[in-house]
Enzyme design. Structure first.
Site, PDB file in Angstrom:
ATOM      1  N   GLY A 226      22.995  48.903  73.350  1.00 29.38           N
ATOM      2  CA  GLY A 226      22.310  48.462  72.141  1.00 29.38           C
ATOM      3  C   GLY A 226      23.103  48.667  70.871  1.00 29.38           C
ATOM      4  O   GLY A 226      24.213  49.211  70.858  1.00 29.38           O
TER       5      GLY A 226
ATOM      6  N   GLY B 264      24.039  50.556  68.275  1.00 28.90           N
ATOM      7  CA  GLY B 264      23.982  51.970  67.933  1.00 28.90           C
ATOM      8  C   GLY B 264      24.239  52.271  66.474  1.00 28.90           C
ATOM      9  O   GLY B 264      23.846  53.327  65.980  1.00 28.90           O
ATOM     10  N   ARG B 265      24.918  51.371  65.782  1.00 33.09           N
ATOM     11  CA  ARG B 265      25.141  51.560  64.344  1.00 33.09           C
ATOM     12  C   ARG B 265      25.160  50.226  63.621  1.00 33.09           C
ATOM     13  O   ARG B 265      25.664  50.125  62.501  1.00 33.09           O
ATOM     14  CB  ARG B 265      26.443  52.313  64.091  1.00 33.09           C
ATOM     15  CG  ARG B 265      27.651  51.656  64.715  1.00 33.09           C
ATOM     16  CD  ARG B 265      28.897  52.429  64.430  1.00 33.09           C
ATOM     17  NE  ARG B 265      30.000  51.914  65.227  1.00 33.09           N
ATOM     18  CZ  ARG B 265      31.259  52.048  64.889  1.00 33.09           C
ATOM     19  NH1 ARG B 265      31.585  52.671  63.775  1.00 33.09           N
ATOM     20  NH2 ARG B 265      32.216  51.587  65.662  1.00 33.09           N
TER      21      ARG B 265
ATOM     22  N   ASP C  23      25.887  59.137  65.106  1.00 36.68           N
ATOM     23  CA  ASP C  23      25.209  59.202  63.815  1.00 36.68           C
ATOM     24  C   ASP C  23      24.953  57.842  63.184  1.00 36.68           C
ATOM     25  O   ASP C  23      24.379  57.756  62.099  1.00 36.68           O
ATOM     26  CB  ASP C  23      26.004  60.077  62.841  1.00 36.68           C
ATOM     27  CG  ASP C  23      27.431  59.569  62.597  1.00 36.68           C
ATOM     28  OD1 ASP C  23      27.725  58.411  62.964  1.00 36.68           O
ATOM     29  OD2 ASP C  23      28.250  60.335  62.039  1.00 36.68           O
ATOM     30  N   GLY C  24      25.391  56.763  63.839  1.00 36.56           N
ATOM     31  CA  GLY C  24      25.138  55.425  63.321  1.00 36.56           C
ATOM     32  C   GLY C  24      25.991  55.033  62.139  1.00 36.56           C
ATOM     33  O   GLY C  24      25.791  53.963  61.553  1.00 36.56           O
TER      34      GLY C  24
ATOM     35  N   ARG D 115      25.228  38.957  72.951  1.00 34.83           N
ATOM     36  CA  ARG D 115      26.378  39.298  73.792  1.00 34.83           C
ATOM     37  C   ARG D 115      26.029  39.117  75.262  1.00 34.83           C
ATOM     38  O   ARG D 115      24.858  39.001  75.622  1.00 34.83           O
ATOM     39  CB  ARG D 115      26.767  40.766  73.551  1.00 34.83           C
ATOM     40  CG  ARG D 115      26.944  41.137  72.083  1.00 34.83           C
ATOM     41  CD  ARG D 115      26.516  42.581  71.831  1.00 34.83           C
ATOM     42  NE  ARG D 115      26.614  42.948  70.421  1.00 34.83           N
ATOM     43  CZ  ARG D 115      27.690  43.532  69.886  1.00 34.83           C
ATOM     44  NH1 ARG D 115      28.710  43.848  70.648  1.00 34.83           N
ATOM     45  NH2 ARG D 115      27.719  43.814  68.604  1.00 34.83           N
TER      46      ARG D 115
ATOM     47  N   ASP E 191      29.709  44.202  76.801  1.00 32.75           N
ATOM     48  CA  ASP E 191      28.873  44.282  75.596  1.00 32.75           C
ATOM     49  C   ASP E 191      29.641  43.903  74.347  1.00 32.75           C
ATOM     50  O   ASP E 191      29.048  43.801  73.263  1.00 32.75           O
ATOM     51  CB  ASP E 191      28.271  45.687  75.449  1.00 32.75           C
ATOM     52  CG  ASP E 191      29.332  46.781  75.447  1.00 32.75           C
ATOM     53  OD1 ASP E 191      29.987  46.953  76.491  1.00 32.75           O
ATOM     54  OD2 ASP E 191      29.516  47.451  74.424  1.00 32.75           O
TER      55      ASP E 191
ATOM     56  N   ASP F 103      33.307  42.701  67.465  1.00 36.19           N
ATOM     57  CA  ASP F 103      33.541  44.142  67.579  1.00 36.19           C
ATOM     58  C   ASP F 103      35.024  44.491  67.474  1.00 36.19           C
ATOM     59  O   ASP F 103      35.707  44.708  68.463  1.00 36.19           O
ATOM     60  CB  ASP F 103      32.948  44.702  68.876  1.00 36.19           C
ATOM     61  CG  ASP F 103      31.454  44.912  68.767  1.00 36.19           C
ATOM     62  OD1 ASP F 103      30.938  44.874  67.643  1.00 36.19           O
ATOM     63  OD2 ASP F 103      30.803  45.100  69.804  1.00 36.19           O
TER      64      ASP F 103
END
Length: 533
Positions: free
Chosen positions: A100, A102-103, A135-136, A200, A285, A295
């Protein structure tokens, strides 16, 4: 500051998480509502004027404090409804389960004049339900790299997510850059990236792995309807539910969709190979369903030609994601997507046909690349072998890929000489050792040019468009990062301006076209990078 119209299709047409907020959890839905975490002092570092103009923002609006507030995560525009999406993935060849955003937090789906859609997504905007133990947040160095590379790839003509802006947060983020037990506090930042879709391969893998065929089918239907509307005859603009009721999403339509995903992916990877780009972490992903580069983590550009090179320290041993393996890794990832989509099909034949289409499209794209990089009208079978011989020589002699191909345009077919490649060598002894083989290759190349209908001017123009003079070498990005971390944003803006015209000669900017200096060969950030950002 005006706001575009937002129409958040994914929220409306896909099942959501009943819980909102960033508490880490397993989510049995497609998305979760979550707000960006405010930051101390958002400040605009850089922006893409082309992307801002496409979204309807003037330079004055971009430079206003309200803009940094929104794209630093401190405010929302009317119509924005932030969410993070849920997906899984295969990482380094192994199924990783739920991953997912995450940030990454999507602010909303903007509708442009004419109907085109663009998702606006903040990367580094704080915790989401998918952050796990992280911590995102994101650090400035990785954010500069993502911002610059998104735009550099676009201007190279390679499909990519875009970057609207880069905002410093005024806060620090603790990172262990090389996972060696020496974490440091670094300046934080947020990138706003933009794409028609951030779906994705992993979005489809997760519900399939969980046996949730209903969600898998709904995801596929929404994706096709929103992102592949041309697959409907006559531009049918009926609502999704109406199309579903009348059985419009047939196995044949799913097959056409998957085949197009495969073909787009083939063209994407061929683009990477043309310019020497190495993604560095081609997990499923990190593969876009639209065939976009997505990404930008531990990426890099080939300096001296080496198909075994990877920029990713995490991949240093296995080299799964090395430059030369990218075409086969993309095929492997598509096979995992085919496996995930198999519940939508009666048999495997259409999925195999899609994978075959990838192979055919890649071969076709590779032959087109050969013709363009060598300045030929078309690619004959013997030209494939000619290119392979050149690449082997470039590897053996440590020739810079970008400079070497760019210099080929200066070859005089009447008097071919390896002297035109002089500035592209990294090792004088290797240059001398391989000079006879290179001279022999140039003789063969000159003979091939004599049979091609392009004149000298046409050949040079064709080669200049395929062989960039400027690429975003890691050491150039690191120099801009060093300046930004010291409080000087001008380096980012200058480098962005250079990569806007990668194939043009830019007088006064020759330093940006130079080969990698020796000091950068082993320096952190200039040679190998980690996933830590």
């Amino acid at each position: 500051m005006h706001a575009p119209r937002f129409d958040n299709v994914l929220l409306r047409e896909l099942p959501g998480d009943p819980e909102s907020g960033p508490r880490p959890r397993q989510v049995q839905a497609a998305w979760s509502r979550v707000q960006p975490t405010p930051v101390a002092a958002p400040r605009l570092v850089a922006h893409s004027r082309e992307m801002a103009a496409e979204l309807g923002w003037s330079d004055d609006e971009v430079r206003a404090s309200a803009f940094a507030d929104v794209f630093g995560g401190n405010a929302l525009l009317p119509g924005m409804d932030p969410f993070a999406t849920n997906y899984g993935g295969h990482q380094f060849g192994h199924w990783a389960g739920q991953l997912g955003d995450g940030r990454a937090i999507t602010l909303g789906e903007a509708v442009l004049p004419g109907g085109a859609r663009r998702e606006l997504q903040l990367k580094g905007a704080g915790l989401t339900p998918y952050s796990r133990t992280a911590d995102g947040r994101a650090v400035l160095r990785s954010s500069v790299r993502e911002f610059l590379c998104s735009e550099a790839m676009h201007h190279l003509g390679i499909p990519t997510t875009r970057a609207l802006c880069l905002v410093a947060t005024g806060e620090t983020v603790v990172r262990d850059m090389f996972y060696d037990g020496r974490p440091q506090a670094e300046p934080g930042a947020v990138v706003c990236r933009v794409a028609p879709s951030f779906l994705r391969f992993g979005h489809f893998e997760l519900p399939s792995a969980r046996g949730d065929t209903a969600l898998l089918r709904q995801l596929a239907d929404v994706c096709i309807r929103r992102d592949f509307p041309h697959l409907f005859d006559g531009g049918d603009d009926a609502p999704l539910e109406a199309l579903q009721r009348r059985g419009a999403f047939t196995p044949e339509r799913y097959a056409a969709w998957f085949a197009e995903v495969c073909e787009r992916t083939a063209r994407l990877v061929a683009g990477w190979m043309r310019v020497g780009f190495v993604h560095g972490v081609l997990n499923t992903d990190n593969m876009s369903i639209l065939g976009l580069t997505i990404d930008y983590g531990p990426y890099g550009w080939i300096d001296d030609y080496d198909p075994d090179w990877t920029p990713n320290t995490t991949d240093a041993q296995g080299r799964r994601y090395r430059f030369g393996w990218q075409p086969r890794v993309a095929h492997w990832n598509l096979a995992r997507l085919a496996q995930a989509l198999s519940p939508l099909f009666d048999d495997a034949a259409p999925l195999q046909a899609g994978l075959d289409r990838y192979a055919d499209a890649y071969v076709q794209a590779e032959r087109d690349t050969i013709a363009r990089k060598l300045g030929l009208v078309g690619c004959e079978d013997s030209d494939v072998e000619l290119m392979q011989r050149l690449q082997s020589l470039m590897q053996a002699a440590r020739v810079d890929m970008t400079l070497g191909f760019r210099a080929l345009a200066d070859v005089d077919p009447a008097h071919p000489s390896a002297d035109v490649l002089a500035d592209a060598f990294y090792d004088t002894a290797l240059r001398e050792a391989h000079a006879p083989a290179l001279e022999a290759w140039l003789q063969a190349y000159a003979q091939r040019l004599s049979r091609d209908p392009l004149d000298a001017a046409g050949r040079r123009a064709r080669m200049a468009a395929a062989n960039p003079r400027y690429v975003l070498r890691n050491y150039l990005a690191q120099q801009a990062i060093d300046r930004a971390e010291a409080g000087d944003d001008a380096g980012v803006a200058e480098l962005l301006d250079v990569v806007r015209r990668p194939c043009d000669d830019q007088p006064g900017r020759e330093a940006f076209a130079a080969k990698r200096p020796e000091w950068a060969r082993t320096r952190a950030g200039c040679s190998m990078l980690s996933c830590s950002s």
